[in-house]
Motif scaffolding. Structure first.
Motif, PDB file in Angstrom:
ATOM      1  N   VAL A   1      33.145   6.997  34.715  1.00  0.00           N
ATOM      2  CA  VAL A   1      34.178   7.481  33.807  1.00  0.00           C
ATOM      3  C   VAL A   1      34.869   8.680  34.457  1.00  0.00           C
ATOM      4  O   VAL A   1      34.215   9.658  34.833  1.00  0.00           O
TER       5      VAL A   1
ATOM      6  N   SER B   1      30.371  12.323  29.768  1.00  0.00           N
ATOM      7  CA  SER B   1      30.424  10.931  29.322  1.00  0.00           C
ATOM      8  C   SER B   1      29.360  10.090  30.006  1.00  0.00           C
ATOM      9  O   SER B   1      28.719   9.234  29.380  1.00  0.00           O
TER      10      SER B   1
ATOM     11  N   GLU C   1      29.131   2.651  22.360  1.00  0.00           N
ATOM     12  CA  GLU C   1      30.368   3.433  22.458  1.00  0.00           C
ATOM     13  C   GLU C   1      30.306   4.649  21.555  1.00  0.00           C
ATOM     14  O   GLU C   1      29.776   4.629  20.487  1.00  0.00           O
TER      15      GLU C   1
ATOM     16  N   SER D   1      37.283  10.318  29.722  1.00  0.00           N
ATOM     17  CA  SER D   1      36.915   9.555  28.527  1.00  0.00           C
ATOM     18  C   SER D   1      38.034   9.546  27.500  1.00  0.00           C
ATOM     19  O   SER D   1      38.253   8.545  26.811  1.00  0.00           O
TER      20      SER D   1
ATOM     21  N   ARG E   1      26.013  10.865  28.375  1.00  0.00           N
ATOM     22  CA  ARG E   1      25.847  10.214  27.065  1.00  0.00           C
ATOM     23  C   ARG E   1      25.546   8.730  27.236  1.00  0.00           C
ATOM     24  O   ARG E   1      24.722   8.168  26.521  1.00  0.00           O
ATOM     25  N   TRP E   2      26.244   8.090  28.180  1.00  0.00           N
ATOM     26  CA  TRP E   2      26.007   6.662  28.418  1.00  0.00           C
ATOM     27  C   TRP E   2      24.563   6.417  28.851  1.00  0.00           C
ATOM     28  O   TRP E   2      23.891   5.511  28.374  1.00  0.00           O
TER      29      TRP E   2
ATOM     30  N   ASP F   1      33.774  12.612  34.782  1.00  0.00           N
ATOM     31  CA  ASP F   1      33.429  13.216  33.492  1.00  0.00           C
ATOM     32  C   ASP F   1      31.907  13.151  33.316  1.00  0.00           C
ATOM     33  O   ASP F   1      31.382  12.188  32.754  1.00  0.00           O
TER      34      ASP F   1
END
Length: 245
Positions: free
Chosen positions: A50, A183, A245, A53, A186-187, A180
């Motif tokens: 990413v 992001s 997501e 985002s 978090r993924w 990023d």
């Protein structure tokens, strides 16, 4: 799908009849048009990253697992996908009208022309990725095929190569500056790790999408060690992707 000996797949959603060759490395694949039935050749490292985002901007990098990214392109041992840079630049890339100035645009001195600075990797929209996106991101790996020619590449990936040439491409150096990290974190932490449990459980019941269970056991493997989710149908893959997501 199938993963050959010595391959590694991490933090990825793979779908349908995917294939990962021996010695390959796959990381972060999540875009539907890329992950669906994807085929990764041996000794290729593929990573989806990413970049922004909020702007929905991703990039897919493809390099050889043995490439030295900081080695000047005309140095002995300098390769892209395991093939000497000079062989590619004087052969099939030149035949495709992809010149050194295409890969290293602007005023990049020869001493700065490395895989690290090569603008090879097209940016794309996660939501709007298409079959042309898929072909445009993945065609590069086929440069390592013995006897590859302009004609063979255009016959299989013509639209994708045109998309690649038109697109905004970035280098590994650019990606390091633009990516990023929040992001990606978090993924990896809230997404794949949580749903890895249900992926293994689901294999015994492919017609249902089970809920993740904190107590689920994956043959003694900690849930936080699970880094890949594979599904047998588009329905299951979309269900997982929607939750992540």
């Amino acid at each position: 799908g199938h993963a050959d000996t010595g391959s590694v797949i991490e933090h990825s959603l793979l779908e349908e009849q995917w294939f990962v060759g021996s010695g390959a490395f796959v990381s972060g694949l999540r875009t539907e048009s890329l992950r669906r039935g994807i085929r990764i050749l041996s000794n290729v490292a593929v990573q989806e990253i990413v970049l922004d985002s909020e702007a929905d901007t991703h990039v897919l990098t493809i390099i050889g697992t043995g490439d030295d990214v900081k080695l000047r392109f005309d140095s002995p041992g300098a390769t892209f996908l395991g093939v000497p840079w000079l062989q590619l630049l004087e052969g099939v890339l030149r035949d495709l009208d992809i010149l050194p100035d295409t890969i290293w645009p602007g005023r990049v001195e020869p001493s700065g022309r490395t895989l690290w600075t090569a603008q090879l990797f097209p940016m794309f929209s996660f939501a709007r990725a298409s079959e042309s996106t898929r072909a445009g991101c993945l065609w590069l790996q086929h440069l390592q095929e013995p006897g590859v020619t302009r004609e063979s590449l255009l016959s299989r990936f013509g639209d994708g190569i045109s998309w690649w040439l038109r697109g905004w491409r970035v280098s590994l150096k650019d990606i390091l500056a633009m990516s990023d990290p929040s992001s990606e974190f978090r993924w990896r932490s809230d997404g794949i790790s949580k749903h890895g449990r249900s992926a293994a459980t689901r294999r015994s019941s492919p017609d249902t999408v089970p809920s993740a269970s904190p107590e689920a056991d994956l043959c003694g493997v900690s849930a936080w060690d699970v880094v890949c989710v594979t599904t047998r149908s588009s329905q299951h893959a979309r269900a997982y992707a929607d939750e992540l997501e």
